[in-house]
Structure formats: structure tokens, C-alpha cells
Design a protein around this motif. Sequence first.
Motif, PDB file in Angstrom:
ATOM      1  N   THR A  53       4.554   0.374   1.656  1.00 19.54           N
ATOM      2  CA  THR A  53       4.861  -0.573   2.729  1.00 19.54           C
ATOM      3  C   THR A  53       5.799  -1.678   2.257  1.00 19.54           C
ATOM      4  OG1 THR A  53       2.849  -1.820   2.187  1.00 19.54           O
ATOM      5  CG2 THR A  53       2.686  -0.148   3.917  1.00 19.54           C
ATOM      6  N   ARG A  54       5.950  -1.841   0.941  1.00 20.36           N
ATOM      7  CA  ARG A  54       6.836  -2.880   0.409  1.00 20.36           C
ATOM      8  C   ARG A  54       8.210  -2.340   0.020  1.00 20.36           C
ATOM      9  NH1 ARG A  54       5.938  -8.124   1.081  1.00 20.36           N
ATOM     10  NH2 ARG A  54       7.063  -8.535  -0.860  1.00 20.36           N
ATOM     11  N   GLU A  55       8.419  -1.041   0.119  1.00 18.08           N
ATOM     12  CA  GLU A  55       9.707  -0.504  -0.314  1.00 18.08           C
ATOM     13  C   GLU A  55      10.844  -0.879   0.627  1.00 18.08           C
ATOM     14  OE1 GLU A  55      10.574   3.956   1.004  1.00 18.08           O
ATOM     15  OE2 GLU A  55       8.672   3.812  -0.071  1.00 18.08           O
ATOM     16  N   PHE A  56      10.496  -1.363   1.818  1.00 17.33           N
ATOM     17  CA  PHE A  56      11.526  -1.725   2.784  1.00 17.33           C
ATOM     18  C   PHE A  56      11.965  -3.181   2.663  1.00 17.33           C
ATOM     19  CE2 PHE A  56       8.897   1.678   4.578  1.00 17.33           C
ATOM     20  CZ  PHE A  56       9.866   2.657   4.741  1.00 17.33           C
ATOM     21  N   VAL A  57      11.317  -3.943   1.766  1.00 18.85           N
ATOM     22  CA  VAL A  57      11.679  -5.344   1.577  1.00 18.85           C
ATOM     23  C   VAL A  57      13.130  -5.431   1.117  1.00 18.85           C
ATOM     24  CG1 VAL A  57      11.235  -7.433   0.235  1.00 18.85           C
ATOM     25  CG2 VAL A  57       9.321  -6.066   1.090  1.00 18.85           C
ATOM     26  N   GLY A  58      13.883  -6.311   1.766  1.00 18.45           N
ATOM     27  CA  GLY A  58      15.299  -6.456   1.474  1.00 18.45           C
ATOM     28  C   GLY A  58      16.175  -5.512   2.264  1.00 18.45           C
ATOM     29  N   ASP A  59      15.552  -4.657   3.082  1.00 17.21           N
ATOM     30  CA  ASP A  59      16.323  -3.634   3.793  1.00 17.21           C
ATOM     31  C   ASP A  59      15.970  -3.549   5.273  1.00 17.21           C
ATOM     32  OD1 ASP A  59      18.036  -1.473   4.232  1.00 17.21           O
ATOM     33  OD2 ASP A  59      16.512  -0.005   3.667  1.00 17.21           O
TER      34      ASP A  59
ATOM     35  N   ALA B 137       0.866  -1.176   0.000  1.00 19.68           N
ATOM     36  CA  ALA B 137       0.000   0.000   0.000  1.00 19.68           C
ATOM     37  C   ALA B 137       0.901   1.224   0.000  1.00 19.68           C
ATOM     38  CB  ALA B 137      -0.921   0.012   1.213  1.00 19.68           C
ATOM     39  N   THR B 138       0.468   2.258  -0.688  1.00 20.31           N
ATOM     40  CA  THR B 138       1.265   3.477  -0.808  1.00 20.31           C
ATOM     41  C   THR B 138       0.452   4.667  -0.331  1.00 20.31           C
ATOM     42  OG1 THR B 138       2.468   2.574  -2.702  1.00 20.31           O
ATOM     43  CG2 THR B 138       2.552   4.954  -2.396  1.00 20.31           C
ATOM     44  N   ALA B 139       1.096   5.533   0.447  1.00 25.44           N
ATOM     45  CA  ALA B 139       0.431   6.733   0.951  1.00 25.44           C
ATOM     46  C   ALA B 139       1.481   7.793   1.248  1.00 25.44           C
ATOM     47  CB  ALA B 139      -0.368   6.421   2.217  1.00 25.44           C
ATOM     48  N   PRO B 140       1.089   9.059   1.249  1.00 17.90           N
ATOM     49  CA  PRO B 140       2.036  10.118   1.596  1.00 17.90           C
ATOM     50  C   PRO B 140       2.517   9.993   3.041  1.00 17.90           C
ATOM     51  CG  PRO B 140       0.125  11.026   0.463  1.00 17.90           C
ATOM     52  CD  PRO B 140      -0.208   9.606   0.803  1.00 17.90           C
ATOM     53  N   ALA B 141       3.788  10.290   3.234  1.00 17.47           N
ATOM     54  CA  ALA B 141       4.379  10.378   4.573  1.00 17.47           C
ATOM     55  C   ALA B 141       4.801  11.830   4.768  1.00 17.47           C
ATOM     56  CB  ALA B 141       5.573   9.443   4.704  1.00 17.47           C
ATOM     57  N   PRO B 142       3.924  12.669   5.327  1.00 13.92           N
ATOM     58  CA  PRO B 142       4.194  14.114   5.360  1.00 13.92           C
ATOM     59  C   PRO B 142       5.442  14.497   6.143  1.00 13.92           C
ATOM     60  CG  PRO B 142       2.238  13.555   6.652  1.00 13.92           C
ATOM     61  CD  PRO B 142       2.600  12.343   5.874  1.00 13.92           C
ATOM     62  N   LEU B 143       5.855  13.680   7.109  1.00 10.45           N
ATOM     63  CA  LEU B 143       7.068  14.011   7.856  1.00 10.45           C
ATOM     64  C   LEU B 143       8.314  13.847   6.990  1.00 10.45           C
ATOM     65  CD1 LEU B 143       6.294  12.332  11.312  1.00 10.45           C
ATOM     66  CD2 LEU B 143       5.749  14.636  10.514  1.00 10.45           C
ATOM     67  N   HIS B 144       8.178  13.108   5.876  1.00  9.98           N
ATOM     68  CA  HIS B 144       9.301  12.901   4.957  1.00  9.98           C
ATOM     69  C   HIS B 144       9.053  13.554   3.601  1.00  9.98           C
ATOM     70  CE1 HIS B 144      11.414   9.907   7.527  1.00  9.98           C
ATOM     71  NE2 HIS B 144      10.192   9.718   7.986  1.00  9.98           N
ATOM     72  N   ASP B 145       7.876  14.150   3.437  1.00 11.71           N
ATOM     73  CA  ASP B 145       7.545  14.900   2.228  1.00 11.71           C
ATOM     74  C   ASP B 145       7.643  14.046   0.968  1.00 11.71           C
ATOM     75  OD1 ASP B 145       6.659  17.204   0.964  1.00 11.71           O
ATOM     76  OD2 ASP B 145       8.688  17.891   0.491  1.00 11.71           O
TER      77      ASP B 145
END
Length: 240
Positions: A85-91, A72-80
Motif C-alpha cells: 500500500t506504500r509503493e504508490f507514495v510519490g506517484d 501492508a503487503t499482499a498478493p494482487a492476483p490480477l497483476h500476478d
Amino acid sequence: MASNRSDIGRRTVLRGTGAAMLTGTLAGCSDILSLGSTGANDNVVLDLPEEYDQRSEADLPYPIHGEELPAATAPAPLHDREVSTREFVGDRHVMLTGIFTRCSEVCPRLVEPLVQAQAASIKDEFADEFAFLPITFDPEYDTPEQITEYSEERGADLDIGNWWFLRPESRQRAEEVTDTFGVLSEFVPEDDREMENMAWVHNNVVILANADGYVERTYTREPPNPATALEDVETLRERW
């Protein structure tokens, strides 16, 4: 997960919370019984959850032990920027939950395991191994300023780089995002509330997923004891 999970879960969850909502016993939050888990496999390192045998056959709205963490993808305003949620896979390992910040009872208890795990990650120098993702389903009230203030009040460190508070663009989009993880919510019109902050009824879900993108623990029913969740975090790190 099956495409009809959220619809089935929403009908079951919200049917059960309606009466309690009207009597004012939830203060905007409902404690929903969970059923559970599909079982361990080679993609996970934590032991089987309690009540695994009973839970393994249930059709549940949320991802469970051994299943892939949904995308799922959503804005993270603290990081602009937008965060998936899957971008952290492998990391990084991931902890996430769904809340609304004006909730004064259950939601702080849902966020607390994330805050304490983040504090441990800073103290023990593994902050770059985790991503903490609270997700609001009340974006109209939870502005970027409110999210910042709430995160600081709860004790989150906004400078360390692993606190990603997600704020979907609209109420409809927030429902789509949180439903993905089995966080089912329903808005309560102001005239129907016993207290002003009882803006939503919802179930309780906190998810711990490993860096390969598989769910290790899904805490439901009551919000998890922060010490229990932290023990699972430490065990995950030891076995990873």
C-alpha cells in the motif's frame, strides 16, 4: 498508529455487532459508528472533516485525516505480484477498502466509490494518478477467479492498470492486513448465520490517501455516498 489500536477497536466493534449478527439484521455486514480524526496538517490538502473536534481525541483503529497511510503487503492476483500500500507514495493517490465478495448488502456500497472514481479517472484521463485497492478478508472464498468475476460485475476496468484487488494468502494474514487499516472482521460459523452469505461481520472503512502517503479522508459509519467521495477525489486533484 499505536500498536494496541486494532485490539481495542476489535473488542469494541465486534462486541457491538454480535447481537445484530445473530438477529440477521446485517446480512454479513455491520454499520459501525466512527469517531474520527487527528486533525489537518501540512501533509494534507482537503479541509477538516466534519465533527473534527469531537473525533480528534479518540483512539481509533483506523488511520485518519493527516496520518500516514500504513504499510501492508499482499498478493494482487490480477497483476500476478505482491503489492504494498506504500509503493504508490510519490506517484499515485490511493483509495482502499476491505470487503468480502459474497456480501450482498454493504460491501457493494463500499466498492462503489472506488468503481466510480476509477470510471472518472478513465473518462477525465487521470487514471495514472490513482491506485484503487479493494482488499478481501475472505481469501478462502475469494479466489483469483472470484475476484476477477466480482470486479467485472461491479464495473471495474481491469485493463487500465489502476485496479489492484489484494488477496492475502490466508484468513490469518487477511486479518493482519485489514486490521492495519481498521477494517475489523469476524467470521460467522455456518450454523450461526441467518443467511448463507452472512459469512462475516465487519465495520465499514474506505480510505482516500494522497500521493505523499497521507490520509485525506476516512469514511466510516455508512459507506460513503459515491458522489461525495468523487467530489473529494476531484478536490484532491485540484489542490494537489
